[in-house]
Design a protein around this motif. Structure first.
Motif, PDB file in Angstrom:
ATOM      1  N   VAL A   1       0.941  -1.157   0.034  1.00 40.37           N
ATOM      2  CA  VAL A   1       0.172  -0.181  -0.088  1.00 40.37           C
ATOM      3  C   VAL A   1       0.837   0.986  -0.134  1.00 40.37           C
ATOM      4  O   VAL A   1       1.825   1.336   0.766  1.00 40.37           O
ATOM      5  N   ALA A   2       0.536   1.984  -0.765  1.00 42.38           N
ATOM      6  CA  ALA A   2       1.464   3.362  -1.085  1.00 42.38           C
ATOM      7  C   ALA A   2       0.949   4.296   0.245  1.00 42.38           C
ATOM      8  O   ALA A   2      -0.054   4.203   0.440  1.00 42.38           O
ATOM      9  N   ILE A   3       2.129   4.798   0.775  1.00 43.89           N
ATOM     10  CA  ILE A   3       1.722   5.489   1.914  1.00 43.89           C
ATOM     11  C   ILE A   3       1.607   7.128   1.702  1.00 43.89           C
ATOM     12  O   ILE A   3       2.391   7.609   0.708  1.00 43.89           O
ATOM     13  N   ASP A   4       0.522   7.627   1.862  1.00 45.45           N
ATOM     14  CA  ASP A   4       0.280   8.927   1.678  1.00 45.45           C
ATOM     15  C   ASP A   4       0.734   9.919   2.698  1.00 45.45           C
ATOM     16  O   ASP A   4      -0.069   9.997   3.668  1.00 45.45           O
ATOM     17  N   ASP A   5       1.736  10.803   2.549  1.00 47.13           N
ATOM     18  CA  ASP A   5       2.318  11.390   3.559  1.00 47.13           C
ATOM     19  C   ASP A   5       1.299  12.621   3.854  1.00 47.13           C
ATOM     20  O   ASP A   5       1.290  13.121   4.991  1.00 47.13           O
ATOM     21  N   ASP A   6       0.721  13.218   2.956  1.00 46.15           N
ATOM     22  CA  ASP A   6      -0.419  14.297   3.358  1.00 46.15           C
ATOM     23  C   ASP A   6      -1.224  13.869   4.205  1.00 46.15           C
ATOM     24  O   ASP A   6      -1.854  14.486   5.062  1.00 46.15           O
ATOM     25  N   LEU A   7      -1.833  12.589   4.098  1.00 43.80           N
ATOM     26  CA  LEU A   7      -2.915  11.870   4.901  1.00 43.80           C
ATOM     27  C   LEU A   7      -2.334  11.973   6.441  1.00 43.80           C
ATOM     28  O   LEU A   7      -3.043  12.181   7.344  1.00 43.80           O
ATOM     29  N   TRP A   8      -1.048  11.313   6.302  1.00 43.93           N
ATOM     30  CA  TRP A   8      -0.391  11.159   7.851  1.00 43.93           C
ATOM     31  C   TRP A   8      -0.097  12.357   8.450  1.00 43.93           C
ATOM     32  O   TRP A   8       0.112  12.649   9.569  1.00 43.93           O
TER      33      TRP A   8
ATOM     34  N   GLY B   1      -1.368  13.486  11.900  1.00 42.25           N
ATOM     35  CA  GLY B   1      -0.348  13.530  12.848  1.00 42.25           C
ATOM     36  C   GLY B   1      -0.408  14.699  13.942  1.00 42.25           C
ATOM     37  O   GLY B   1       0.017  14.609  14.943  1.00 42.25           O
ATOM     38  N   ASP B   2      -1.207  15.774  13.771  1.00 38.79           N
ATOM     39  CA  ASP B   2      -1.849  16.637  14.619  1.00 38.79           C
ATOM     40  C   ASP B   2      -2.674  16.227  15.590  1.00 38.79           C
ATOM     41  O   ASP B   2      -3.664  15.512  15.368  1.00 38.79           O
ATOM     42  N   PRO B   3      -2.485  16.443  17.071  1.00 38.37           N
ATOM     43  CA  PRO B   3      -3.277  15.672  18.044  1.00 38.37           C
ATOM     44  C   PRO B   3      -4.637  16.401  18.042  1.00 38.37           C
ATOM     45  O   PRO B   3      -5.543  15.769  18.367  1.00 38.37           O
ATOM     46  N   VAL B   4      -4.840  17.687  17.882  1.00 39.28           N
ATOM     47  CA  VAL B   4      -6.072  18.151  17.688  1.00 39.28           C
ATOM     48  C   VAL B   4      -6.831  17.812  16.627  1.00 39.28           C
ATOM     49  O   VAL B   4      -8.020  17.273  16.485  1.00 39.28           O
ATOM     50  N   ARG B   5      -6.282  17.540  15.379  1.00 40.91           N
ATOM     51  CA  ARG B   5      -7.027  16.952  14.273  1.00 40.91           C
ATOM     52  C   ARG B   5      -7.674  15.612  14.579  1.00 40.91           C
ATOM     53  O   ARG B   5      -8.534  14.982  14.148  1.00 40.91           O
ATOM     54  N   ARG B   6      -6.531  14.787  15.416  1.00 40.45           N
ATOM     55  CA  ARG B   6      -7.040  13.329  15.842  1.00 40.45           C
ATOM     56  C   ARG B   6      -8.075  13.406  16.786  1.00 40.45           C
ATOM     57  O   ARG B   6      -9.057  12.692  16.701  1.00 40.45           O
TER      58      ARG B   6
ATOM     59  N   LEU C   1     -10.915   7.026   5.776  1.00 42.12           N
ATOM     60  CA  LEU C   1     -10.368   6.306   7.182  1.00 42.12           C
ATOM     61  C   LEU C   1      -9.746   5.103   7.008  1.00 42.12           C
ATOM     62  O   LEU C   1      -8.736   4.445   7.638  1.00 42.12           O
ATOM     63  N   ALA C   2     -10.414   4.213   6.330  1.00 40.50           N
ATOM     64  CA  ALA C   2     -10.247   2.923   5.930  1.00 40.50           C
ATOM     65  C   ALA C   2      -8.902   2.769   5.478  1.00 40.50           C
ATOM     66  O   ALA C   2      -8.192   1.964   5.595  1.00 40.50           O
ATOM     67  N   ARG C   3      -8.670   3.647   4.381  1.00 35.18           N
ATOM     68  CA  ARG C   3      -7.423   3.559   3.633  1.00 35.18           C
ATOM     69  C   ARG C   3      -6.200   3.935   4.530  1.00 35.18           C
ATOM     70  O   ARG C   3      -5.093   3.157   4.659  1.00 35.18           O
ATOM     71  N   ALA C   4      -6.498   4.738   5.435  1.00 29.99           N
ATOM     72  CA  ALA C   4      -5.650   5.217   6.526  1.00 29.99           C
ATOM     73  C   ALA C   4      -5.218   4.050   7.246  1.00 29.99           C
ATOM     74  O   ALA C   4      -4.021   3.819   7.752  1.00 29.99           O
ATOM     75  N   VAL C   5      -6.235   3.201   7.549  1.00 30.83           N
ATOM     76  CA  VAL C   5      -6.137   1.961   8.392  1.00 30.83           C
ATOM     77  C   VAL C   5      -5.251   0.889   7.895  1.00 30.83           C
ATOM     78  O   VAL C   5      -4.332   0.346   8.492  1.00 30.83           O
ATOM     79  N   ARG C   6      -5.490   0.891   6.469  1.00 35.55           N
ATOM     80  CA  ARG C   6      -4.808   0.029   5.639  1.00 35.55           C
ATOM     81  C   ARG C   6      -3.365   0.251   5.758  1.00 35.55           C
ATOM     82  O   ARG C   6      -2.353  -0.429   5.719  1.00 35.55           O
ATOM     83  N   GLN C   7      -3.030   1.337   5.315  1.00 40.62           N
ATOM     84  CA  GLN C   7      -1.661   2.072   5.336  1.00 40.62           C
ATOM     85  C   GLN C   7      -0.960   1.782   6.519  1.00 40.62           C
ATOM     86  O   GLN C   7       0.013   1.350   6.684  1.00 40.62           O
ATOM     87  N   LEU C   8      -1.743   2.001   7.668  1.00 37.26           N
ATOM     88  CA  LEU C   8      -0.968   1.958   9.114  1.00 37.26           C
ATOM     89  C   LEU C   8      -0.727   0.556   9.326  1.00 37.26           C
ATOM     90  O   LEU C   8       0.368  -0.010   9.917  1.00 37.26           O
ATOM     91  N   ASN C   9      -1.650  -0.283   8.944  1.00 35.34           N
ATOM     92  CA  ASN C   9      -1.307  -1.822   9.152  1.00 35.34           C
ATOM     93  C   ASN C   9      -0.232  -2.409   8.255  1.00 35.34           C
ATOM     94  O   ASN C   9       0.655  -3.171   8.697  1.00 35.34           O
ATOM     95  N   GLU C  10      -0.051  -1.751   6.969  1.00 32.39           N
ATOM     96  CA  GLU C  10       1.037  -1.901   6.084  1.00 32.39           C
ATOM     97  C   GLU C  10       2.375  -1.766   6.772  1.00 32.39           C
ATOM     98  O   GLU C  10       3.434  -2.291   6.688  1.00 32.39           O
ATOM     99  N   VAL C  11       2.434  -0.415   7.405  1.00 32.14           N
ATOM    100  CA  VAL C  11       3.490   0.244   8.070  1.00 32.14           C
ATOM    101  C   VAL C  11       3.956  -0.973   9.327  1.00 32.14           C
ATOM    102  O   VAL C  11       5.091  -1.043   9.489  1.00 32.14           O
ATOM    103  N   GLY C  12       2.866  -1.108   9.796  1.00 29.89           N
ATOM    104  CA  GLY C  12       3.053  -2.081  11.109  1.00 29.89           C
ATOM    105  C   GLY C  12       3.750  -3.483  10.610  1.00 29.89           C
ATOM    106  O   GLY C  12       4.748  -3.770  11.472  1.00 29.89           O
TER     107      GLY C  12
END
Length: 116
Positions: free
Chosen positions: A3-10, A14-19, A78-89
């Motif tokens: 899965v390609a990692i989307d730096d803009d997405l992360w 990455g910001d705690p307020v946005r999370r 959001l599901a795409r972000a979860v897939r990317q996070l799983n791939e990085v893990g």
């Protein structure tokens, strides 16, 4: 499958307020900058700016509602972000396992060298 990692997405996540905004939207279902700012120690204007970052990253989408905009989490993004996070893990798990094997081999070599 990689899965390609989307730096803009992360960067957006990455910001705690946005999370926290994402958490609030997931809990409430929808929110406006005014309603969301009631749960945060920042102004409505600051919330609007953070929501803009999340919107540009595709994590939320807005619907005009009178003078305000109503925001919702984009489930697909959001599901795409979860897939990317799983791939990085998985990638880091593989790296850490290689490091562990190397350390164990070094330890075994030292032990066998001391016993010779």
């Amino acid at each position: 499958m990689s899965v390609a990692i989307d730096d803009d997405l992360w960067s957006a996540i990455g910001d705690p307020v946005r999370r926290r905004l994402l958490d609030l939207l997931l809990t409430e279902g929808v929110g406006t900058p005014t309603s969301l700012s009631e749960h945060l120690p920042i102004s409505r204007q600051a919330v609007t700016k953070h929501l803009g970052v999340l919107d540009r990253a595709g994590l939320v989408h807005a619907t005009p509602m009178g003078r305000e905009r109503r925001y919702e989490v984009d489930d697909a993004q959001l599901a795409r972000a979860v897939r990317q996070l799983n791939e990085v893990g998985k990638s880091w798990d593989a790296r850490l396992n290689r490091i562990k094997r190397l350390a164990e081999q070094l330890q075994a070599d030292r032990t066998s060298g001391e016993n010779s």
